[in-house]
Design a protein around this motif. Structure first.
Motif, PDB file in Angstrom:
ATOM      1  N   ALA A  73       1.016  -0.761   0.159  1.00 56.71           N
ATOM      2  CA  ALA A  73       0.116  -0.378  -0.081  1.00 56.71           C
ATOM      3  C   ALA A  73       0.670   1.177   0.029  1.00 56.71           C
ATOM      4  CB  ALA A  73      -0.566  -0.129   1.179  1.00 56.71           C
ATOM      5  N   ASN A  74       0.972   2.706  -0.835  1.00 56.68           N
ATOM      6  CA  ASN A  74       1.004   2.998  -1.073  1.00 56.68           C
ATOM      7  C   ASN A  74       0.722   4.493  -1.413  1.00 56.68           C
ATOM      8  OD1 ASN A  74       4.138   2.876  -0.886  1.00 56.68           O
ATOM      9  ND2 ASN A  74       3.256   1.628  -1.870  1.00 56.68           N
ATOM     10  N   ARG A  75       0.308   6.059  -0.530  1.00 51.44           N
ATOM     11  CA  ARG A  75      -0.019   6.875  -0.385  1.00 51.44           C
ATOM     12  C   ARG A  75       0.222   7.858  -1.637  1.00 51.44           C
ATOM     13  NH1 ARG A  75       1.697  10.867   3.253  1.00 51.44           N
ATOM     14  NH2 ARG A  75       0.832   9.395   5.290  1.00 51.44           N
ATOM     15  N   ARG A  76      -0.476   7.875  -2.233  1.00 50.48           N
ATOM     16  CA  ARG A  76      -0.381   9.277  -3.821  1.00 50.48           C
ATOM     17  C   ARG A  76      -0.382  10.152  -4.205  1.00 50.48           C
ATOM     18  NH1 ARG A  76       2.739   5.291  -5.613  1.00 50.48           N
ATOM     19  NH2 ARG A  76       1.913   3.484  -5.931  1.00 50.48           N
ATOM     20  N   ALA A  77      -1.241  10.664  -2.500  1.00 55.34           N
ATOM     21  CA  ALA A  77      -1.075  11.818  -2.631  1.00 55.34           C
ATOM     22  C   ALA A  77      -3.152  12.680  -1.292  1.00 55.34           C
ATOM     23  CB  ALA A  77      -2.833  12.628  -3.824  1.00 55.34           C
ATOM     24  N   SER A  78      -2.172  13.113  -1.077  1.00 53.70           N
ATOM     25  CA  SER A  78      -2.796  13.975   0.367  1.00 53.70           C
ATOM     26  C   SER A  78      -3.145  15.687   0.589  1.00 53.70           C
ATOM     27  CB  SER A  78      -2.564  13.582   1.492  1.00 53.70           C
ATOM     28  OG  SER A  78      -0.783  13.867   1.726  1.00 53.70           O
ATOM     29  N   THR A  79      -4.769  15.774   0.931  1.00 55.29           N
ATOM     30  CA  THR A  79      -4.607  16.707   1.034  1.00 55.29           C
ATOM     31  C   THR A  79      -5.256  17.009   2.299  1.00 55.29           C
ATOM     32  OG1 THR A  79      -4.481  17.495  -1.801  1.00 55.29           O
ATOM     33  CG2 THR A  79      -5.483  18.904  -0.586  1.00 55.29           C
ATOM     34  N   GLY A  80      -5.209  18.173   2.669  1.00 56.94           N
ATOM     35  CA  GLY A  80      -6.165  18.366   4.419  1.00 56.94           C
ATOM     36  C   GLY A  80      -6.207  17.390   4.753  1.00 56.94           C
ATOM     37  N   ARG A  81      -8.079  16.844   5.012  1.00 59.73           N
ATOM     38  CA  ARG A  81      -7.791  15.513   5.543  1.00 59.73           C
ATOM     39  C   ARG A  81      -8.534  14.683   4.623  1.00 59.73           C
ATOM     40  NH1 ARG A  81     -13.155  16.135   8.752  1.00 59.73           N
ATOM     41  NH2 ARG A  81     -13.747  17.230   7.380  1.00 59.73           N
ATOM     42  N   SER A  82      -7.995  13.967   3.486  1.00 60.64           N
ATOM     43  CA  SER A  82      -8.443  13.798   2.306  1.00 60.64           C
ATOM     44  C   SER A  82      -6.985  12.735   1.343  1.00 60.64           C
ATOM     45  CB  SER A  82      -9.042  14.400   1.077  1.00 60.64           C
ATOM     46  OG  SER A  82     -10.253  14.531   1.658  1.00 60.64           O
ATOM     47  N   GLY A  83      -7.046  11.241   1.126  1.00 64.91           N
ATOM     48  CA  GLY A  83      -5.571  11.290   0.987  1.00 64.91           C
ATOM     49  C   GLY A  83      -6.632  10.173  -0.074  1.00 64.91           C
ATOM     50  N   LEU A  84      -5.392   9.602  -1.329  1.00 62.74           N
ATOM     51  CA  LEU A  84      -5.620   8.431  -2.107  1.00 62.74           C
ATOM     52  C   LEU A  84      -4.721   7.482  -2.128  1.00 62.74           C
ATOM     53  CD1 LEU A  84      -7.044   7.832  -4.387  1.00 62.74           C
ATOM     54  CD2 LEU A  84      -5.630   9.528  -6.097  1.00 62.74           C
TER      55      LEU A  84
END
Length: 175
Positions: A110-121
């Motif tokens: 699993a890898n984070r691709r993006a995060s902004t504020g309280r949201s992530g992908l």
């Protein structure tokens, strides 16, 4: 509960995670926005066709997603970290590409691709390998796998990609 991490501690969300314990999930690597886990498919995880039940593959991917979304050691005041919040799934999609069978070892990366504020992908790849499958040789001079988000530890047989899981996260209050 679930197996120890590579650093010798357990992730706090696994403390009371009886589903992950039942599934026999082992944590191989954790980093900010990254997790690698594995488990072996048992008979009671199969569907009527003798292959892994889609719900088992989904639950396995969801555990990797949760581990990547939540810090193993939250530090109060650290950027984006708050001990009064948790990060949960806001939505997910999964694409099953190939079946997996009893006795195969599943690995989820699993890898984070993006995060902004309280949201992530987050993107999670799930692989299946036969037990005892040969492991790929590490490139000369490569850093230890636990320090390379998105790559399998060098002692893990990659196997075949069987599912792609994409998770959308949201950080919320614990209460």
């Amino acid at each position: 509960m679930a197996e120890l991490t590579v650093s010798g501690g357990t992730h706090p969300i696994l403390k009371d995670d009886y589903a992950s314990e039942w599934m026999g999930i082992e944590v191989l690597a954790l980093d900010d926005g990254h997790a690698t886990i594995r488990m072996t498919l048992r008979q009671e995880m199969l569907n009527g066709f003798g292959m892994a039940h889609g719900g088992m593959i989904f639950a396995f991917g969801d555990t990797a997603f949760a581990l990547a979304c939540n810090p193993a050691n939250p530090q109060p005041g650290a950027a984006g970290m708050n001990t009064d919040t948790i990060t949960v799934a806001a939505g997910v999609d999964i694409n099953f590409l190939k079946p997996a069978f009893r006795g195969q070892v599943l690995t989820a990366v699993a890898n984070r691709r993006a995060s902004t504020g309280r949201s992530g992908l987050y993107d999670i790849q799930i692989y299946a390998a036969d037990p005892g499958a040969s492991t790929p040789a590490a490139p000369a001079g490569a850093a230890p796998a636990a320090t390379l988000p998105g790559q399998l530890p060098t002692d893990i047989a990659r196997g075949e990609l069987i599912a792609e899981f994409r998770g959308r996260s949201r950080t919320i209050s614990k209460k």
